[in-house]
Design a protein around this motif. Sequence first.
Motif, PDB file in Angstrom:
ATOM      1  N   GLY A 438      12.845  -4.146  -9.314  1.00 30.51           N
ATOM      2  CA  GLY A 438      12.332  -5.273  -8.542  1.00 30.51           C
ATOM      3  C   GLY A 438      12.837  -5.307  -7.114  1.00 30.51           C
ATOM      4  N   PHE A 440      12.873  -2.979  -5.167  1.00 26.12           N
ATOM      5  CA  PHE A 440      11.945  -2.176  -4.366  1.00 26.12           C
ATOM      6  C   PHE A 440      10.615  -2.912  -4.170  1.00 26.12           C
ATOM      7  CE2 PHE A 440      14.873   0.880  -6.144  1.00 26.12           C
ATOM      8  CZ  PHE A 440      15.106   1.752  -5.099  1.00 26.12           C
ATOM      9  N   GLY A 441      10.544  -4.137  -4.677  1.00 21.66           N
ATOM     10  CA  GLY A 441       9.319  -4.912  -4.525  1.00 21.66           C
ATOM     11  C   GLY A 441       8.283  -4.648  -5.601  1.00 21.66           C
ATOM     12  N   PRO A 443       6.003  -5.395  -8.368  1.00 24.99           N
ATOM     13  CA  PRO A 443       5.607  -6.710  -8.861  1.00 24.99           C
ATOM     14  C   PRO A 443       5.713  -6.827 -10.380  1.00 24.99           C
ATOM     15  CG  PRO A 443       3.675  -5.442  -8.241  1.00 24.99           C
ATOM     16  CD  PRO A 443       4.860  -4.620  -7.867  1.00 24.99           C
ATOM     17  N   HIS A 446       1.949  -6.810 -13.763  1.00 21.83           N
ATOM     18  CA  HIS A 446       1.040  -5.940 -13.033  1.00 21.83           C
ATOM     19  C   HIS A 446       0.717  -4.747 -13.909  1.00 21.83           C
ATOM     20  CE1 HIS A 446      -0.714  -3.993  -9.557  1.00 21.83           C
ATOM     21  NE2 HIS A 446      -0.547  -5.118  -8.896  1.00 21.83           N
ATOM     22  N   PHE A 451      -1.856   1.759  -8.463  1.00 20.16           N
ATOM     23  CA  PHE A 451      -2.999   1.255  -7.685  1.00 20.16           C
ATOM     24  C   PHE A 451      -4.148   2.250  -7.647  1.00 20.16           C
ATOM     25  CE2 PHE A 451       0.801  -0.763  -5.953  1.00 20.16           C
ATOM     26  CZ  PHE A 451       0.461  -2.099  -6.095  1.00 20.16           C
ATOM     27  N   GLN A 453      -7.117   2.385  -8.727  1.00 24.05           N
ATOM     28  CA  GLN A 453      -8.493   1.966  -8.425  1.00 24.05           C
ATOM     29  C   GLN A 453      -8.566   0.977  -7.267  1.00 24.05           C
ATOM     30  OE1 GLN A 453      -9.760   0.434 -12.254  1.00 24.05           O
ATOM     31  NE2 GLN A 453      -8.810   2.190 -13.225  1.00 24.05           N
ATOM     32  N   ALA A 454      -7.434   0.728  -6.589  1.00 21.57           N
ATOM     33  CA  ALA A 454      -7.428  -0.290  -5.541  1.00 21.57           C
ATOM     34  C   ALA A 454      -7.971   0.259  -4.221  1.00 21.57           C
ATOM     35  CB  ALA A 454      -6.026  -0.832  -5.350  1.00 21.57           C
ATOM     36  N   LEU A 455      -8.232  -0.673  -3.292  1.00 20.88           N
ATOM     37  CA  LEU A 455      -8.786  -0.322  -1.985  1.00 20.88           C
ATOM     38  C   LEU A 455      -7.797   0.532  -1.184  1.00 20.88           C
ATOM     39  CD1 LEU A 455     -11.459  -1.087  -0.780  1.00 20.88           C
ATOM     40  CD2 LEU A 455     -10.400  -3.097   0.249  1.00 20.88           C
ATOM     41  N   PHE A 456      -6.530   0.137  -1.222  1.00 22.66           N
ATOM     42  CA  PHE A 456      -5.475   0.912  -0.577  1.00 22.66           C
ATOM     43  C   PHE A 456      -4.469   1.311  -1.644  1.00 22.66           C
ATOM     44  CE2 PHE A 456      -6.878  -2.358   2.459  1.00 22.66           C
ATOM     45  CZ  PHE A 456      -7.422  -1.552   3.443  1.00 22.66           C
ATOM     46  N   GLN A 457      -3.759   2.427  -1.418  1.00 25.90           N
ATOM     47  CA  GLN A 457      -2.798   2.891  -2.431  1.00 25.90           C
ATOM     48  C   GLN A 457      -1.371   2.944  -1.893  1.00 25.90           C
ATOM     49  OE1 GLN A 457      -5.892   4.761  -2.307  1.00 25.90           O
ATOM     50  NE2 GLN A 457      -6.574   3.538  -4.041  1.00 25.90           N
ATOM     51  N   PRO A 458      -0.681   1.798  -1.881  1.00 32.65           N
ATOM     52  CA  PRO A 458       0.737   1.875  -1.542  1.00 32.65           C
ATOM     53  C   PRO A 458       1.450   2.752  -2.566  1.00 32.65           C
ATOM     54  CG  PRO A 458       0.089  -0.389  -2.121  1.00 32.65           C
ATOM     55  CD  PRO A 458      -1.107   0.463  -2.282  1.00 32.65           C
ATOM     56  N   GLU A 459       2.386   3.568  -2.109  1.00 33.34           N
ATOM     57  CA  GLU A 459       3.089   4.427  -3.065  1.00 33.34           C
ATOM     58  C   GLU A 459       4.558   4.070  -3.108  1.00 33.34           C
ATOM     59  OE1 GLU A 459       2.575   8.660  -2.719  1.00 33.34           O
ATOM     60  OE2 GLU A 459       0.413   8.380  -2.465  1.00 33.34           O
ATOM     61  N   PHE A 460       5.026   3.692  -4.263  1.00 33.10           N
ATOM     62  CA  PHE A 460       6.447   3.405  -4.405  1.00 33.10           C
ATOM     63  C   PHE A 460       7.222   4.714  -4.342  1.00 33.10           C
ATOM     64  CE2 PHE A 460       4.759  -0.501  -6.229  1.00 33.10           C
ATOM     65  CZ  PHE A 460       5.535  -1.419  -5.556  1.00 33.10           C
ATOM     66  N   THR A 461       8.462   4.622  -3.867  1.00 39.36           N
ATOM     67  CA  THR A 461       9.285   5.818  -3.809  1.00 39.36           C
ATOM     68  C   THR A 461       9.460   6.398  -5.218  1.00 39.36           C
ATOM     69  OG1 THR A 461      11.643   6.233  -3.882  1.00 39.36           O
ATOM     70  CG2 THR A 461      11.009   4.058  -3.264  1.00 39.36           C
TER      71      THR A 461
END
Lengths: 573, 197
Positions: A438, A440-441, A443, A446, A451, A453-461
Motif C-alpha cells: 500500500g 506504493f499506492g 489500491p 481492485h 490495468f 483493459q484500461a485507457l492508460f496503463q500505469p505500471e507499478f514497480t
Amino acid sequence: MSAFRTCPTTGLQVHRTADRLIKANAVVATVALLVGGIAAVLVLLTRWEAVLLLEADMFYRMLTVHGMNMLIFFIIFFEMAVLYFASAVLLNCRVPAPKTGWVAFVLMVVGTLMVEWTMWTGRADVLFTSYVPLRAHPLFYLGVILFAVGALTVVGHFFAIITVARKEKAYEGSLPLVTYGALTAAAIAAVTLLHGAIIYIPTFLWSLDLMHVDAQVYRLIWWGLGHSSQQINVAAMVSIWYLLGALTVGAVVLNEKVSRTAFVLYVLFISMASAHHLLVDPGMGPSWKVWNTSYFMYMAVLASMIHGFTVPAGTELGMRLRGAVQGLFGWLKRAPWGDPGFSSLAFSIVVFGFVGGITGVTFGTEQINIIAHNTLRIPGHFHATVVSGTAMAFMGITYYVIPLIFRREIAFYPLARIQPYIFAIGMLIFSMAMTFAGTFGVPRRHWDIGFTQALFQPEFTPAVNLIIGVMAVGGLIAITGGAIYIVMTVVSVFFGRKMAADDSGLGATGRGLPPGITNPPRALKPEDMEALPPSGRLGPVPGTMVLVLIFLAAFILYYFVNWMLLSFLWEVG
Amino acid sequence: MYRTGIEPPERVWWKKVGRHEKVWVWIAFAWCMVLFAMMPVWHLRGGQNPSGIRHRVDPADFQARVAEFVREHQVGTDNGLPVVAPPPGSDVYLQASQFAWIPVVRLRQGAEYTLHLSSLDVNHGFALYPLNINFQVVPGYDYGLRIVPNEPGEFYVMCNEFCGIGHHLMVGKIIVEPADGTADAPAAGVSTAGGDR
C-alpha cells in the motif's frame, strides 16, 4: 432434567439455555467463517496478479461475501456467544428470557440468509460498505436491519442477565473484570447498532425509491456502524485476553481501577471513530476531522496502550507469583507455549499492538491519511487488528469453550497445538506485506492493478509484484491455519470424545484437553506475595516494562517516518 | 491479594495504582498528546493538508463547469479524452464518473492550481500515481484542493473507491511540465499529446 448443570471442571452452575444459546451462536459463527474463508481464498488468488483467478464481476462479488461474512456474521455471532458466556456462565446465573434469546437468534439467522441470498445471486455487488448511491437489492438492506435488531436484542438480554444476577446475588462483590469488559463491549454494540439502524432504514427506503440519501451523510453514519463495530471487537478481544490469561497461567489483575477505566474510555469515544474513514472527504472541515479522528485527543488509543501493558503485566505477575521469577523474561520461557489458548493470546496481543495498532493510529492521522486512504495499507492494518487480534483471540478461547461448554475433547489435539502458530505467522506475513504494498499506492478493492483493459496503463514497480506474491503466500498459510481451526472445531463439537459427566472437577484428564484444564494454574496463597523477591528499578513486572518500551519506540519510529514520506509530496491543501 | 479477571473482586476496587503502572499510563498519555498536537502543527507548518475549499454542488452543474473548462483551455486529445492546459493559478476541474476521469490535465511545475474534484454518479477515489496522494470523491460535493506540483512527469489518476463493475478501468492522466519549459506556445498547436513525455 434440571435447568442447570454443574460444570465439573470449574464448579460453575451453567444454565442449560445459556449453554444452548452459546452453542447455536458459535456454530453459526463457524459456518460464516467457513463461507468467508472460501471467499478469502478466491479473492486472494485473484489479487495475486500471477494467478488472477476470478473475472472482475465475480471478484467484487466474492469481496462483498468475504467482508460481510467475516466482519459482520462471523464476528458478531461469536460475540453473541461471548456475551452469554461472560454473563450467564461466569456469573453462575439463569437466562431470564430464553424465548427472547431464541427469537433474537432466529432474527439474526434470517437476516443473514437474506443478505447471503442477495450477495450470491449478484443482487448486491456493492461491497461491505454499500456506499450510496451504489444500489443493492432491497432485501440486502432489510437483511442487515433484521440482523442488527436481533443483535441489539441479545445485547439487551445480556444487560438483563447481569441485572438479574445482581438482584439474585448470584455473585459476591463486583462484576469480574472479564464480564465488565464484555459489558463495555455490549454498551458499544448498542451504540453501534443504533447507527446501523439510523443509516440502513433510510437506505432501505431509498432502495425502494421512497426517499433520498446523501452520499456524504451515508458515509458519516455508516462508519458510525462500520468502524465503531470494530470497537466492539476490541473490547471483546481485550476481555478475552484477560480471560485467556486467567485460564492458562492464572494471570492477575494489577489494578482493577486502571483496567476498568481503560474499558470505560472505549465506551466514551467510539462514535468518533467514524472520522477515520472521512479524513480526505469533502464533507467535513479540518477541526472536525482532527478532533474526531483523535477520539477526543487519543483517549481511546490511551485505553489500548493501557491494556497492552496490563494484560502482559498481569500474565507476568501471575507467573512470578507462582515461582517464575528468573531474570527479565524467565516467565516467558516458562510460559505454556504448547497451550493453544496461551499461544493465541500471545500472538493476538503482539500482532494487534505492533502491526494493527501502530498502523491504525498512524493512518488515522488527518494528514497521513492522504498517503493511506483506500490503498492496500488499510486492509493491511485491519487484517492485523480484526484477524490477527480479534479472530486469533476468539480461536484461542475456542480451545477452552469446547471442553467447558460443549463438554467434548478437542479432536486432532496435536494439530490444535500448532494451529495458532500457522495462523499467526501467515497473518503476520500477509498483513505486513499488504501494508507495505500500500505504501506504493496500490489500491485496495481492485480487480487488476495491471490495468490491462484500461485507457492508460500505469505500471507499478516490479517490487510490488514481489510484495504481492509474499502477501499471497502469507495469506495461503493463514488460510491453512483457518481451515485447520474450522475442521478441528466442527469435528470436536459433533464427533469429539465426550467428557465424562462426572469428570473429576479441576484437573480433568484427557488427551484432547489444553493444559489450562488438565493442569490449571494453582490458586494464589498469601505466602506467594511474601515469597516474591523485592522488585528492582523496573518494578514488579520488569519484562513487560521492557516490552512496552520497545513497542513505544517502534510506534514513534513508524509514526514519524510516515510524516517524512508525506512531506515529499506535492503541496496540497 | 491479587485476583484473576474471572473472579469477582470486593465491592470497593478503587485502589491505589502501583508506581510502575502509573508511569506507563503517563508515558502513554504524553505520547497521545504528541499524536494530537502533530495535526494542528502540520496545518500551520506542513505543506500537505486535506483542508480544501469545500461546498455542495449539483452533479449537472459540475458537469457543465467541466465542459466550460475544457472548452476554454483544450489543447489536444489523448486516447479520445480532451487535454486541457489551464494557466498557472487557475481553477482546474476534474470530473469522475463511471468509469473515466475527464479531462487529461496539463500543469506547470511549481505553479499553484485549485483542483476541483467531484463525481457525477457514485463515490470514486482520486489516487495520484506514482505519488500516492489519495482523496475521496463524493457525488454532490466539490472538493477544491490547492496543489503545487513539485516535479515534472506523467502522473496517472487511478480510481481507488469501488464504483462498479468497470472500477479497474478508470484511469486518468495529469501531465506536469518542467518549470523552465516553453510549453504554452507549442502545446497549443499539438493535436495529440499522447506521446509526449
